[in-house]
Enzyme design. Structure first.
Site, PDB file in Angstrom:
ATOM      1  N   LYS A  23       0.814  -1.201   0.000  1.00 54.95           N
ATOM      2  CA  LYS A  23       0.000   0.000   0.000  1.00 54.95           C
ATOM      3  C   LYS A  23       0.857   1.265   0.000  1.00 54.95           C
ATOM      4  O   LYS A  23       0.401   2.345  -0.320  1.00 54.95           O
ATOM      5  CB  LYS A  23      -0.858   0.034   1.287  1.00 54.95           C
ATOM      6  CG  LYS A  23      -1.824  -1.098   1.458  1.00 54.95           C
ATOM      7  CD  LYS A  23      -2.519  -0.937   2.835  1.00 54.95           C
ATOM      8  CE  LYS A  23      -3.369  -2.137   3.129  1.00 54.95           C
ATOM      9  NZ  LYS A  23      -3.858  -2.074   4.550  1.00 54.95           N
ATOM     10  N   GLY A  24       2.107   1.120   0.422  1.00 52.43           N
ATOM     11  CA  GLY A  24       2.938   2.276   0.769  1.00 52.43           C
ATOM     12  C   GLY A  24       3.131   3.314  -0.324  1.00 52.43           C
ATOM     13  O   GLY A  24       3.403   4.481  -0.019  1.00 52.43           O
ATOM     14  N   GLU A  82       7.823   2.563  -5.931  1.00 52.81           N
ATOM     15  CA  GLU A  82       7.931   2.148  -4.528  1.00 52.81           C
ATOM     16  C   GLU A  82       8.025   3.363  -3.614  1.00 52.81           C
ATOM     17  O   GLU A  82       8.551   4.406  -3.997  1.00 52.81           O
ATOM     18  CB  GLU A  82       9.205   1.314  -4.320  1.00 52.81           C
ATOM     19  CG  GLU A  82       9.008  -0.180  -4.480  1.00 52.81           C
ATOM     20  CD  GLU A  82       8.252  -0.830  -3.316  1.00 52.81           C
ATOM     21  OE1 GLU A  82       7.514  -0.127  -2.611  1.00 52.81           O
ATOM     22  OE2 GLU A  82       8.406  -2.039  -3.143  1.00 52.81           O
ATOM     23  N   LYS A 104      17.162   3.163   1.367  1.00 57.86           N
ATOM     24  CA  LYS A 104      18.031   2.940   2.543  1.00 57.86           C
ATOM     25  C   LYS A 104      19.144   2.010   2.090  1.00 57.86           C
ATOM     26  O   LYS A 104      19.096   0.800   2.354  1.00 57.86           O
ATOM     27  CB  LYS A 104      17.237   2.236   3.654  1.00 57.86           C
ATOM     28  CG  LYS A 104      16.461   3.131   4.576  1.00 57.86           C
ATOM     29  CD  LYS A 104      15.895   2.279   5.710  1.00 57.86           C
ATOM     30  CE  LYS A 104      14.998   3.066   6.612  1.00 57.86           C
ATOM     31  NZ  LYS A 104      14.354   2.186   7.617  1.00 57.86           N
ATOM     32  N   VAL A 136      10.951   5.248   9.484  1.00 55.59           N
ATOM     33  CA  VAL A 136      10.232   6.414   8.976  1.00 55.59           C
ATOM     34  C   VAL A 136       8.776   6.072   8.657  1.00 55.59           C
ATOM     35  O   VAL A 136       8.465   4.970   8.217  1.00 55.59           O
ATOM     36  CB  VAL A 136      10.921   7.016   7.725  1.00 55.59           C
ATOM     37  CG1 VAL A 136      12.192   7.740   8.123  1.00 55.59           C
ATOM     38  CG2 VAL A 136      11.216   5.946   6.674  1.00 55.59           C
ATOM     39  N   ASP A 176       3.848   3.267   6.829  1.00 59.62           N
ATOM     40  CA  ASP A 176       3.129   3.031   8.075  1.00 59.62           C
ATOM     41  C   ASP A 176       3.986   2.393   9.166  1.00 59.62           C
ATOM     42  O   ASP A 176       5.066   1.861   8.906  1.00 59.62           O
ATOM     43  CB  ASP A 176       1.951   2.073   7.827  1.00 59.62           C
ATOM     44  CG  ASP A 176       2.415   0.619   7.655  1.00 59.62           C
ATOM     45  OD1 ASP A 176       3.346   0.378   6.859  1.00 59.62           O
ATOM     46  OD2 ASP A 176       1.866  -0.267   8.342  1.00 59.62           O
ATOM     47  N   ARG A 216       0.047   6.531   7.677  1.00 61.78           N
ATOM     48  CA  ARG A 216       0.181   6.621   6.221  1.00 61.78           C
ATOM     49  C   ARG A 216      -0.323   7.962   5.680  1.00 61.78           C
ATOM     50  O   ARG A 216       0.129   8.431   4.639  1.00 61.78           O
ATOM     51  CB  ARG A 216      -0.625   5.503   5.541  1.00 61.78           C
ATOM     52  CG  ARG A 216      -0.079   4.101   5.742  1.00 61.78           C
ATOM     53  CD  ARG A 216      -0.766   3.145   4.762  1.00 61.78           C
ATOM     54  NE  ARG A 216      -0.665   1.745   5.125  1.00 61.78           N
ATOM     55  CZ  ARG A 216       0.346   0.938   4.796  1.00 61.78           C
ATOM     56  NH1 ARG A 216       1.356   1.415   4.110  1.00 61.78           N
ATOM     57  NH2 ARG A 216       0.351  -0.327   5.152  1.00 61.78           N
TER      58      ARG A 216
HETATM   59  C1  PRP Z   1       7.506  -1.938   2.270  1.00 61.43           C
HETATM   60  C2  PRP Z   1       7.763  -1.048   1.059  1.00 61.43           C
HETATM   61  C3  PRP Z   1       8.391  -1.982   0.067  1.00 61.43           C
HETATM   62  C4  PRP Z   1       9.136  -2.973   0.946  1.00 61.43           C
HETATM   63  C5  PRP Z   1      10.587  -2.623   0.971  1.00 61.43           C
HETATM   64  O1  PRP Z   1       6.281  -2.571   2.118  1.00 61.43           O
HETATM   65  O2  PRP Z   1       6.572  -0.482   0.565  1.00 61.43           O
HETATM   66  O3  PRP Z   1       7.432  -2.624  -0.727  1.00 61.43           O
HETATM   67  O4  PRP Z   1       8.580  -2.875   2.265  1.00 61.43           O
HETATM   68  O5  PRP Z   1      11.312  -3.511   1.783  1.00 61.43           O
HETATM   69  P1  PRP Z   1      12.422  -4.491   1.197  1.00 61.43           P
HETATM   70  O6  PRP Z   1      13.325  -3.690   0.319  1.00 61.43           O
HETATM   71  O7  PRP Z   1      13.125  -4.992   2.445  1.00 61.43           O
HETATM   72  O8  PRP Z   1      11.725  -5.604   0.459  1.00 61.43           O
HETATM   73  P2  PRP Z   1       5.516  -3.281   3.322  1.00 61.43           P
HETATM   74  O9  PRP Z   1       5.800  -4.759   3.269  1.00 61.43           O
HETATM   75  O10 PRP Z   1       5.829  -2.586   4.610  1.00 61.43           O
HETATM   76  O11 PRP Z   1       3.991  -3.103   2.932  1.00 61.43           O
HETATM   77  P3  PRP Z   1       3.131  -1.755   2.771  1.00 61.43           P
HETATM   78  O12 PRP Z   1       3.655  -1.048   1.542  1.00 61.43           O
HETATM   79  O13 PRP Z   1       1.732  -2.244   2.589  1.00 61.43           O
HETATM   80  O14 PRP Z   1       3.301  -0.931   4.022  1.00 61.43           O
END
Ligand code: PRP
Length: 183
Positions: free
Chosen positions: A46-47, A102, A134, A156, A162, A168
């Site tokens: 969702k991010g 992303e 990061k 963050v 989130d 969010r």
């Molecule tokens: C977060 C972000 C990326 C992923 C990055 O999603 O949106 O998709 O993590 O992490 P990585 O590089 O270690 O794979 P999350 O799983 O938190 O879901 P969300 O977007 O629904 O919050």
């Protein structure tokens, strides 16, 4: 009108106008680089919802918009794939330029697996843009093609990101206090 910083946040890392300015720059850069191409922005739920909405509106070329959702088992998983796609894109992609959008790249697992997954559908190309990167956390050999901000390893939230499905909706990106996620 100024906003009062939420008590759960230690400080603002990127304020609203800083994000807006950088997203506008990325939108202009992408519009130039993909001029004349058949482009689909693929938001990762969702991010990415805030970033995708602002990026798309800042771009000056015609765009398709699609979404994927996935859930990660983490890098130590022994269950086969490390990532499962819980929502696939819905449109035709063959011959089109896909840009994965992303909010953040951390270990790189999501971007690595999504890039491979979408490449297997035979688009013209798969490209990647992230608002936040990061690099110190990277575990996979992958770097996004376009990066908004490279940030240190802090927790963050805001502008789509989130903690336990909270924060969010914030228009800025803040650093979560350690007491909030360590308790
Ligand atoms: C977060 C972000 C990326 C992923 C990055 O999603 O949106 O998709 O993590 O992490 P990585 O590089 O270690 O794979 P999350 O799983 O938190 O879901 P969300 O977007 O629904 O919050």
């Amino acid at each position: 009108m100024g906003r009062i910083l939420l008590p759960e946040l230690e400080r603002v890392l990127l304020d609203e106008s800083t994000i807006k300015q950088r997203v506008r720059e990325l939108a202009e850069e992408l519009s130039l680089d993909f001029k004349g191409k058949d482009v689909v922005l693929v938001g990762v739920l969702k991010g990415s919802f805030c970033f995708l909405a602002d990026l798309a509106r800042g771009m000056s070329i015609p765009l398709g918009i699609d979404f994927v959702a996935c859930s990660s088992y983490g890098l130590e998983s022994v269950s086969g794939g490390n990532l499962s796609i819980t929502k696939d894109i819905s449109g035709v992609v063959q011959g089109r330029e896909l840009i994965i959008v992303e909010d953040i790249v951390d270990t790189g697992l999501t971007l690595r697996e999504l890039t491979d997954f979408l490449s297997s559908k035979q688009p013209a190309g798969v490209h990647t843009v992230t608002l936040l990167d990061k690099p110190s956390r990277r575990r996979m050999i992958i770097d996004p093609d376009y990066v908004g901000f490279s940030i240190p390893d802090e927790f963050v939230v805001g502008y789509g990101l989130d903690y336990a499905e909270r924060f969010r909706e914030l228009p800025y990106i803040g650093v979560l206090r350690k007491e909030v996620y360590l308790r």
